[in-house]
Design a protein around this motif. Structure first.
Motif, PDB file in Angstrom:
ATOM      1  N   UNK A 151       5.793  -9.371 -11.085  1.00 42.59           N
ATOM      2  CA  UNK A 151       6.975 -10.133 -10.656  1.00 42.59           C
ATOM      3  C   UNK A 151       8.235  -9.281 -10.611  1.00 42.59           C
ATOM      4  N   UNK A 152       8.289  -8.255 -11.439  1.00 44.73           N
ATOM      5  CA  UNK A 152       9.468  -7.399 -11.511  1.00 44.73           C
ATOM      6  C   UNK A 152       9.524  -6.397 -10.358  1.00 44.73           C
ATOM      7  N   UNK A 153       8.519  -6.349  -9.522  1.00 45.91           N
ATOM      8  CA  UNK A 153       8.514  -5.430  -8.395  1.00 45.91           C
ATOM      9  C   UNK A 153       7.674  -4.196  -8.666  1.00 45.91           C
ATOM     10  N   UNK A 154       7.826  -3.224  -7.797  1.00 41.55           N
ATOM     11  CA  UNK A 154       7.031  -2.002  -7.875  1.00 41.55           C
ATOM     12  C   UNK A 154       7.400  -1.190  -9.112  1.00 41.55           C
ATOM     13  N   UNK A 155       6.412  -0.888  -9.946  1.00 45.83           N
ATOM     14  CA  UNK A 155       6.703  -0.057 -11.120  1.00 45.83           C
ATOM     15  C   UNK A 155       7.060   1.368 -10.703  1.00 45.83           C
ATOM     16  N   UNK A 156       7.832   2.028 -11.545  1.00 44.52           N
ATOM     17  CA  UNK A 156       8.156   3.440 -11.307  1.00 44.52           C
ATOM     18  C   UNK A 156       6.867   4.255 -11.350  1.00 44.52           C
ATOM     19  N   UNK A 193      -0.074   1.186   1.884  1.00 48.13           N
ATOM     20  CA  UNK A 193       0.910   0.590   2.805  1.00 48.13           C
ATOM     21  C   UNK A 193       1.868  -0.317   2.019  1.00 48.13           C
ATOM     22  N   UNK A 194       1.318  -1.124   1.138  1.00 49.45           N
ATOM     23  CA  UNK A 194       2.168  -1.997   0.315  1.00 49.45           C
ATOM     24  C   UNK A 194       3.124  -1.188  -0.522  1.00 49.45           C
ATOM     25  N   UNK A 195       2.627  -0.131  -1.158  1.00 43.42           N
ATOM     26  CA  UNK A 195       3.476   0.679  -2.019  1.00 43.42           C
ATOM     27  C   UNK A 195       4.555   1.374  -1.227  1.00 43.42           C
ATOM     28  N   UNK A 196       4.239   1.854  -0.044  1.00 35.74           N
ATOM     29  CA  UNK A 196       5.275   2.534   0.754  1.00 35.74           C
ATOM     30  C   UNK A 196       6.333   1.531   1.226  1.00 35.74           C
ATOM     31  N   UNK A 197       5.937   0.318   1.563  1.00 39.28           N
ATOM     32  CA  UNK A 197       6.908  -0.706   1.967  1.00 39.28           C
ATOM     33  C   UNK A 197       7.750  -1.162   0.781  1.00 39.28           C
ATOM     34  N   UNK A 198       7.124  -1.297  -0.380  1.00 43.58           N
ATOM     35  CA  UNK A 198       7.864  -1.697  -1.584  1.00 43.58           C
ATOM     36  C   UNK A 198       8.858  -0.623  -1.998  1.00 43.58           C
ATOM     37  N   UNK A 199       8.507   0.640  -1.823  1.00 41.78           N
ATOM     38  CA  UNK A 199       9.375   1.749  -2.193  1.00 41.78           C
ATOM     39  C   UNK A 199      10.610   1.805  -1.278  1.00 41.78           C
ATOM     40  N   UNK A 200      10.458   1.372  -0.032  1.00 43.50           N
ATOM     41  CA  UNK A 200      11.582   1.392   0.921  1.00 43.50           C
ATOM     42  C   UNK A 200      12.591   0.277   0.633  1.00 43.50           C
ATOM     43  N   UNK A 201      12.161  -0.741  -0.081  1.00 44.70           N
ATOM     44  CA  UNK A 201      13.064  -1.881  -0.333  1.00 44.70           C
ATOM     45  C   UNK A 201      14.020  -1.599  -1.448  1.00 44.70           C
TER      46      UNK A 201
END
Length: 149
Positions: free
Chosen positions: A112-117, A141-149
């Motif tokens: 829920x907190x988003x993409x972990x470091x 793909x999910x991780x790369x999109x989450x990292x861009x946010x």
């Protein structure tokens, strides 16, 4: 007391829930019916559209997809339920299924907190999604999109 026929038992079982042809056959074998009687009952059920492995597989896929499972998990699950590999491949290749949406659903429910470091938490997240049946490419793909946010 007279013994029920395989057909009556088949109707009784199918009135409660759906089964794959293999599951229903095993249930009838466990109840002691002979092969010819089982075959006749299953044929009758198929002819009347009470027993359809494809619609059963689609229903199971829809339910597992809604719970955030990926194609690899669902493939294994369907095979355990007695669905043929050919039919599993056909059902999973249906364009109706949105695997990325299921991946996002699974990710958001667990993290829920988003993409972990980067580091152990991100590895844990990847492992979790992989266990849920998603391919590494889709996870990337999910991780790369989450990292861009």
């Amino acid at each position: 007391m007279t013994r029920r026929s395989a057909l009556h038992t088949t109707i009784d079982l199918l009135s409660r829930r759906s089964y794959s042809q293999q599951q229903l056959s095993q249930k009838l074998q466990q109840k002691g019916f002979d092969e010819s009687e089982i075959s006749d009952a299953l044929d009758y059920a198929r002819q009347n559209a009470w027993l359809d492995d494809e619609s059963y597989a689609q229903s199971l896929t829809r339910a597992r997809l809604a719970k955030g499972y990926g194609p690899n998990y669902i493939r294994q699950y369907l095979r355990q339920k007695g669905i043929s590999g050919e039919l599993v491949a056909k059902v999973l290749s249906d364009p109706e299924w949105d695997w990325y949406q299921a991946l996002e659903l699974s990710f958001c429910r667990k993290f829920k907190q988003g993409l972990p470091e980067r580091g152990p938490l991100q590895q844990k997240c990847r492992a979790y999604l992989f266990r849920r049946g998603f391919d590494a490419d889709l996870i990337n793909i999910l991780f790369s999109e989450q990292a861009q946010q």
